[in-house]
Write an enzyme that holds these catalytic residues in place. Structure first.
Site, PDB file in Angstrom:
ATOM      1  N   GLY A  11       0.818  -1.207   0.000  1.00 20.43           N
ATOM      2  CA  GLY A  11       0.000   0.000   0.000  1.00 20.43           C
ATOM      3  C   GLY A  11       0.847   1.250   0.000  1.00 20.43           C
ATOM      4  O   GLY A  11       0.616   2.183   0.770  1.00 20.43           O
ATOM      5  N   ARG A  14       0.775   5.929  -1.912  1.00 18.47           N
ATOM      6  CA  ARG A  14       0.415   7.233  -1.351  1.00 18.47           C
ATOM      7  C   ARG A  14       0.414   7.144   0.177  1.00 18.47           C
ATOM      8  O   ARG A  14       0.586   6.078   0.760  1.00 18.47           O
ATOM      9  CB  ARG A  14      -0.971   7.681  -1.838  1.00 18.47           C
ATOM     10  N   VAL A  63      -3.187  -7.569  -2.100  1.00 20.24           N
ATOM     11  CA  VAL A  63      -2.594  -8.398  -1.052  1.00 20.24           C
ATOM     12  C   VAL A  63      -3.563  -9.421  -0.482  1.00 20.24           C
ATOM     13  O   VAL A  63      -3.140 -10.373   0.192  1.00 20.24           O
ATOM     14  CB  VAL A  63      -2.012  -7.532   0.089  1.00 20.24           C
ATOM     15  N   ASN A  89       1.381  -2.512   5.354  1.00 20.47           N
ATOM     16  CA  ASN A  89       0.670  -1.248   5.528  1.00 20.47           C
ATOM     17  C   ASN A  89      -0.646  -1.187   4.763  1.00 20.47           C
ATOM     18  O   ASN A  89      -1.532  -0.413   5.130  1.00 20.47           O
ATOM     19  CB  ASN A  89       1.585  -0.096   5.077  1.00 20.47           C
ATOM     20  N   TYR A 154     -13.565  -1.876  10.533  1.00 16.75           N
ATOM     21  CA  TYR A 154     -12.179  -1.420  10.471  1.00 16.75           C
ATOM     22  C   TYR A 154     -11.466  -1.679  11.790  1.00 16.75           C
ATOM     23  O   TYR A 154     -10.346  -2.212  11.820  1.00 16.75           O
ATOM     24  CB  TYR A 154     -12.163   0.071  10.138  1.00 16.75           C
ATOM     25  N   THR A 157     -10.592  -5.330  12.284  1.00 18.17           N
ATOM     26  CA  THR A 157      -9.439  -5.793  11.509  1.00 18.17           C
ATOM     27  C   THR A 157      -8.133  -5.306  12.134  1.00 18.17           C
ATOM     28  O   THR A 157      -7.142  -6.035  12.168  1.00 18.17           O
ATOM     29  CB  THR A 157      -9.502  -5.304  10.046  1.00 18.17           C
ATOM     30  N   LYS A 158      -8.143  -4.085  12.635  1.00 17.98           N
ATOM     31  CA  LYS A 158      -6.921  -3.538  13.209  1.00 17.98           C
ATOM     32  C   LYS A 158      -6.596  -4.180  14.556  1.00 17.98           C
ATOM     33  O   LYS A 158      -5.418  -4.327  14.916  1.00 17.98           O
ATOM     34  CB  LYS A 158      -7.047  -2.015  13.341  1.00 17.98           C
TER      35      LYS A 158
END
Length: 246
Positions: A11, A14, A63, A89, A154, A157-158
């Site tokens: 990732g 950017r 990925v 990342n 989110y 997942t983190k």
């Protein structure tokens, strides 16, 4: 050009990934820049790295797709060498109430954010295990530590990345491989540009240091954890959030 150690940043077209790739080049790494959509942006990162005197290639791969990840590692091995530093990342984010989350959205978030880390780690490990050295850094989020309203998927997942990183640190330490995790706070990236200016101002005010984080703040944290100075750091979650979660 003297060959350096090889880093893969996923990732990296950017934001945090791009800043990290460039910082690692400054640290003497040859860098593989992974991307999925913005080939033009990835090419710009590669050009900046080459201008710093390091080797670099842009490699397109989703990925979450194991076949694509394996092909990415084959190309990196062929053109740069074996990956000695993996910065996992790549990730996607988004706000939605839990009752509105579709199964496809749930699976896609876990596919990129968690399966992506799993796939790249497994592909990087054979060389690291053979050499009894290597460094893996995952990029989680402060929301993986405390959760965030309307970002349950989110945050989940983190949180999974934190558990994976801590467990792998124990598992891989006897093989000379360090695993650490970075949990960024509110970072001023293009993702944040989707929010109204007043919300960004509020987030900055809610951060004890009274500013948003920058991509360079996170890149510096990655640089430290990858360095020899951090050789006794493993299994750590480095929260880089300006004191937000204190």
């Amino acid at each position: 050009m003297i060959k350096g150690k090889v880093a893969l940043v996923t990732g990296a077209s950017r934001g945090i990934g791009a800043a990290t790739a460039i910082r690692l080049a400054l640290d003497g790494y040859d860098v593989a820049v992974n991307y999925i959509e913005r080939e033009d942006r990835a090419a710009q990162v590669v050009e900046k790295i080459k201008n710093l005197g390091r080797r670099s290639i842009a490699v397109r791969a989703d990925v979450s797709d194991r076949t694509q990840v394996e092909a990415m590692f084959d190309r990196i091995r062929s053109e740069l060498g074996e990956v000695e530093l993996l910065v996992s990342n790549a990730g996607i984010a988004g706000q939605m109430q839990i009752q509105d989350v579709s199964q496809d959205r749930w699976r896609r978030f876990f596919g990129v954010n968690v399966d992506g880390a799993f796939n790249t780690i497994q592909c990087a490990l054979p060389h690291m295990l053979k050499e009894h050295r290597g460094c893996i850094i995952t990029v989680s989020s402060m929301w993986g530590l405390r959760g965030a309203s309307c970002e349950s998927v989110y945050s989940a997942t983190k949180a999974a990345l934190i558990g994976l990183s801590r467990s792998l640190a124990n598992e891989l330490a006897p093989s000379g491989i360090r695993v650490n995790c970075i949990a960024p706070g509110v970072i001023d990236t293009e993702m944040l540009d989707e929010l109204p200016a007043e919300i960004k101002d509020t987030l900055a005010d809610d951060t004890p240091v009274r500013r948003l984080g920058t991509v360079d703040d996170i890149a510096a944290a990655v640089s430290f954890l990858a360095s020899a100075e951090a050789s006794f750091f493993s299994g750590q979650v480095l929260t880089c959030d300006g004191g937000f979660t204190v």
